[in-house]
Design a protein around this motif. Structure first.
Motif, PDB file in Angstrom:
ATOM      1  N   LEU A  86       0.800  -1.222   0.000  1.00 51.29           N
ATOM      2  CA  LEU A  86       0.000   0.000   0.000  1.00 51.29           C
ATOM      3  C   LEU A  86       0.829   1.266   0.000  1.00 51.29           C
ATOM      4  O   LEU A  86       0.285   2.347   0.030  1.00 51.29           O
ATOM      5  N   SER A  87       2.124   1.162  -0.029  1.00 44.79           N
ATOM      6  CA  SER A  87       2.925   2.376  -0.182  1.00 44.79           C
ATOM      7  C   SER A  87       2.900   2.747  -1.649  1.00 44.79           C
ATOM      8  O   SER A  87       3.461   2.053  -2.481  1.00 44.79           O
ATOM      9  N   VAL A  88       2.248   3.804  -2.000  1.00 46.16           N
ATOM     10  CA  VAL A  88       2.139   4.199  -3.392  1.00 46.16           C
ATOM     11  C   VAL A  88       3.500   4.618  -3.876  1.00 46.16           C
ATOM     12  O   VAL A  88       4.098   5.530  -3.328  1.00 46.16           O
ATOM     13  N   VAL A  89       4.005   3.938  -4.877  1.00 52.40           N
ATOM     14  CA  VAL A  89       5.417   4.043  -5.156  1.00 52.40           C
ATOM     15  C   VAL A  89       5.739   4.402  -6.584  1.00 52.40           C
ATOM     16  O   VAL A  89       4.891   4.737  -7.382  1.00 52.40           O
ATOM     17  N   PHE A  90       7.044   4.240  -6.886  1.00 49.63           N
ATOM     18  CA  PHE A  90       7.596   4.448  -8.198  1.00 49.63           C
ATOM     19  C   PHE A  90       7.225   5.818  -8.734  1.00 49.63           C
ATOM     20  O   PHE A  90       7.350   6.804  -8.051  1.00 49.63           O
ATOM     21  N   GLY A  91       6.763   5.847  -9.973  1.00 53.41           N
ATOM     22  CA  GLY A  91       6.525   7.131 -10.596  1.00 53.41           C
ATOM     23  C   GLY A  91       5.491   7.949  -9.883  1.00 53.41           C
ATOM     24  O   GLY A  91       5.558   9.178  -9.855  1.00 53.41           O
ATOM     25  N   LEU A  92       4.511   7.291  -9.282  1.00 51.13           N
ATOM     26  CA  LEU A  92       3.462   8.039  -8.606  1.00 51.13           C
ATOM     27  C   LEU A  92       4.028   8.848  -7.464  1.00 51.13           C
ATOM     28  O   LEU A  92       3.800  10.047  -7.350  1.00 51.13           O
ATOM     29  N   VAL A 102      13.331   7.172   0.603  1.00 52.24           N
ATOM     30  CA  VAL A 102      12.205   6.397   1.130  1.00 52.24           C
ATOM     31  C   VAL A 102      12.293   6.436   2.653  1.00 52.24           C
ATOM     32  O   VAL A 102      13.370   6.262   3.216  1.00 52.24           O
ATOM     33  N   TYR A 103      11.164   6.648   3.305  1.00 50.33           N
ATOM     34  CA  TYR A 103      11.212   6.802   4.761  1.00 50.33           C
ATOM     35  C   TYR A 103      11.747   5.559   5.468  1.00 50.33           C
ATOM     36  O   TYR A 103      12.347   5.651   6.542  1.00 50.33           O
ATOM     37  N   LEU A 104      11.592   4.389   4.851  1.00 51.10           N
ATOM     38  CA  LEU A 104      12.125   3.178   5.466  1.00 51.10           C
ATOM     39  C   LEU A 104      13.662   3.202   5.500  1.00 51.10           C
ATOM     40  O   LEU A 104      14.280   2.652   6.413  1.00 51.10           O
ATOM     41  N   ASN A 105      14.258   3.846   4.497  1.00 49.17           N
ATOM     42  CA  ASN A 105      15.714   4.016   4.518  1.00 49.17           C
ATOM     43  C   ASN A 105      16.118   4.910   5.684  1.00 49.17           C
ATOM     44  O   ASN A 105      17.100   4.643   6.388  1.00 49.17           O
ATOM     45  N   ASN A 146      21.452   0.609   5.054  1.00 49.24           N
ATOM     46  CA  ASN A 146      20.699  -0.076   4.018  1.00 49.24           C
ATOM     47  C   ASN A 146      21.675  -0.533   2.938  1.00 49.24           C
ATOM     48  O   ASN A 146      22.466   0.271   2.425  1.00 49.24           O
ATOM     49  N   VAL A 147      21.634  -1.815   2.563  1.00 50.94           N
ATOM     50  CA  VAL A 147      22.579  -2.314   1.557  1.00 50.94           C
ATOM     51  C   VAL A 147      22.363  -1.645   0.200  1.00 50.94           C
ATOM     52  O   VAL A 147      23.254  -1.676  -0.662  1.00 50.94           O
ATOM     53  N   PHE A 148      21.200  -1.053  -0.005  1.00 52.56           N
ATOM     54  CA  PHE A 148      20.929  -0.383  -1.280  1.00 52.56           C
ATOM     55  C   PHE A 148      20.829   1.132  -1.114  1.00 52.56           C
ATOM     56  O   PHE A 148      20.129   1.806  -1.868  1.00 52.56           O
ATOM     57  N   ALA A 149      21.535   1.652  -0.126  1.00 47.81           N
ATOM     58  CA  ALA A 149      21.504   3.096   0.129  1.00 47.81           C
ATOM     59  C   ALA A 149      22.145   3.900  -0.990  1.00 47.81           C
ATOM     60  O   ALA A 149      21.980   5.111  -1.059  1.00 47.81           O
ATOM     61  N   ASP A 150      22.879   3.224  -1.870  1.00 46.12           N
ATOM     62  CA  ASP A 150      23.497   3.938  -2.991  1.00 46.12           C
ATOM     63  C   ASP A 150      22.528   4.117  -4.155  1.00 46.12           C
ATOM     64  O   ASP A 150      22.885   4.700  -5.181  1.00 46.12           O
ATOM     65  N   GLN A 151      21.291   3.601  -3.995  1.00 47.65           N
ATOM     66  CA  GLN A 151      20.287   3.734  -5.041  1.00 47.65           C
ATOM     67  C   GLN A 151      19.167   4.644  -4.545  1.00 47.65           C
ATOM     68  O   GLN A 151      19.138   5.035  -3.386  1.00 47.65           O
ATOM     69  N   GLU A 152      18.243   4.957  -5.463  1.00 51.17           N
ATOM     70  CA  GLU A 152      17.189   5.900  -5.150  1.00 51.17           C
ATOM     71  C   GLU A 152      15.816   5.236  -5.219  1.00 51.17           C
ATOM     72  O   GLU A 152      15.564   4.396  -6.082  1.00 51.17           O
ATOM     73  N   SER A 153      14.960   5.618  -4.318  1.00 53.76           N
ATOM     74  CA  SER A 153      13.542   5.257  -4.341  1.00 53.76           C
ATOM     75  C   SER A 153      13.333   3.735  -4.214  1.00 53.76           C
ATOM     76  O   SER A 153      14.204   3.014  -3.762  1.00 53.76           O
ATOM     77  N   TRP A 154      12.119   3.289  -4.630  1.00 53.76           N
ATOM     78  CA  TRP A 154      11.772   1.875  -4.559  1.00 53.76           C
ATOM     79  C   TRP A 154      12.384   1.174  -5.753  1.00 53.76           C
ATOM     80  O   TRP A 154      12.328   1.685  -6.869  1.00 53.76           O
ATOM     81  N   ILE A 155      12.959  -0.002  -5.536  1.00 54.76           N
ATOM     82  CA  ILE A 155      13.727  -0.637  -6.613  1.00 54.76           C
ATOM     83  C   ILE A 155      13.452  -2.141  -6.694  1.00 54.76           C
ATOM     84  O   ILE A 155      13.321  -2.822  -5.679  1.00 54.76           O
ATOM     85  N   PRO A 156      13.404  -2.661  -7.923  1.00 59.21           N
ATOM     86  CA  PRO A 156      13.422  -4.120  -8.086  1.00 59.21           C
ATOM     87  C   PRO A 156      14.855  -4.591  -7.881  1.00 59.21           C
ATOM     88  O   PRO A 156      15.796  -3.889  -8.250  1.00 59.21           O
TER      89      PRO A 156
END
Length: 322
Positions: free
Chosen positions: A13-19, A217-220, A230-240
């Motif tokens: 329910l976290s509205v993500v990505f482009g939105l 992202v607030y979870l970060n 976060n192991v993916f702190a070098d990236q941005e936003s929600w990610i596959p």
């Protein structure tokens, strides 16, 4: 639409990505009411998306198509004013099962108008691609209040206060925000003392389509508040995330809020190709409450405490007795 519906469900329910990326470009500081005194606050004239709104002085019928907003309305003691909610809210908020439920991604204007609400709370996920629906609703004299999904803890607090202000419950909102900030500060104080920065992978979707998040992202922010990385702190936003990338990140701790599997923790521990990942080898895999971690409102502190205890049980053991 079907694919997008599945994606939203997966991401809790976290509205993500482009939105959400679009919403971040909006004026997230707008929508706060002008304060005259602590108990006399003007109704907001702009929503959290920056659009002008006119909230009636007296509201006795409203609709919430945002689960995180529904929770705030409940905590402010205004649940009785709801005449309909989205299909996800009843799973997150008690005693609203009997209310009409509306698919937030397939909103029917006639249904909404027939309920005669004065105010409808929405997020970008409902507004996206439904311009015709909302023009009909607005033409019917209904105030549409957009609260884009926030991606910072600061904006989450502003959202809670904004919702309270739209309901003329400024002081109750302030209490919720003050409690939220106090609990965050307690975690932050301990987190700042931690020098052993454990690497954390947080799965919000499991194999075969792992999703996680980076900065923005607030979870970060929550992982960093706890004192970890976060192991993916070098990236941005929600990610596959590919399975190979997840394994290669070598997390010390894995968190998951996946609630569509019978046992998301055991599913991770049973992954044969992950047996040498430190978190799996040491069985440092933990479930974090899905609603608390995926709904951006003041309940996020429950997830924050769970994360703290999972990653650094000794440092945060005082939280266990609260």
């Amino acid at each position: 639409m079907k694919k997008l519906s599945k994606l939203v469900a997966v991401l809790g329910l976290s509205v993500v990505f482009g939105l959400s990326a679009c919403s971040n470009n909006n004026d997230q500081t707008s929508g706060t009411a002008e304060t005259t005194t602590a108990s006399e606050v003007a109704l907001p004239t702009k929503d959290r998306g920056g659009e002008e709104i006119e909230i009636p002085e007296e509201v006795d019928k409203m609709v919430s198509l945002v689960p995180s907003v529904t929770q705030v309305i409940d905590d402010l003691g205004s649940k009785d004013q709801l005449v309909a909610v989205d299909t996800q809210s009843p799973a997150m908020t008690k005693d609203i099962d009997e209310l009409p439920q509306i698919d937030m991604m397939a909103v029917d204007a006639e249904t909404l108008i027939s309920l005669n609400p004065q105010v409808i709370y929405v997020s970008d996920i409902s507004l996206h691609g439904s311009e015709n629906v909302w023009s009909q609703v607005k033409d019917a004299g209904i105030t549409v209040v957009n609260i884009p999904t926030s991606n910072t803890i600061e904006d989450i607090a502003l959202d809670v206060q904004f919702i309270a202000d739209t309901l003329k419950e400024h002081e109750k909102g302030q209490e919720l925000v003050d409690t939220m900030n106090k609990e965050i500060d307690e975690i932050k104080e301990i987190g700042e003392t931690i020098t052993d920065k454990k690497k954390v992978l947080f799965e919000i979707s499991a194999l075969p389509e792992i999703y996680s998040f980076g900065k923005g992202v607030y979870l970060n922010e929550m992982i960093e508040l706890v004192g970890a990385e976060n192991v993916f702190a070098d990236q941005e936003s929600w990610i596959p995330v590919t399975e190979e990338a997840a394994i290669a990140s070598k997390p010390d701790v894995i968190l998951t809020n996946v609630n569509y599997l019978d046992d998301a923790v055991q599913e991770i521990l049973d992954r044969e190709s992950w047996k040498d990942v430190p978190a799996v080898k040491n069985e440092a895999v933990y479930y974090i409450d899905n609603a608390a971690s995926s709904l951006p409102n003041h309940h996020m502190t429950k997830a924050l405490k769970e994360m703290a205890l999972a990653i650094y049980p000794d440092e945060y053991k005082s939280l266990e007795n609260e």
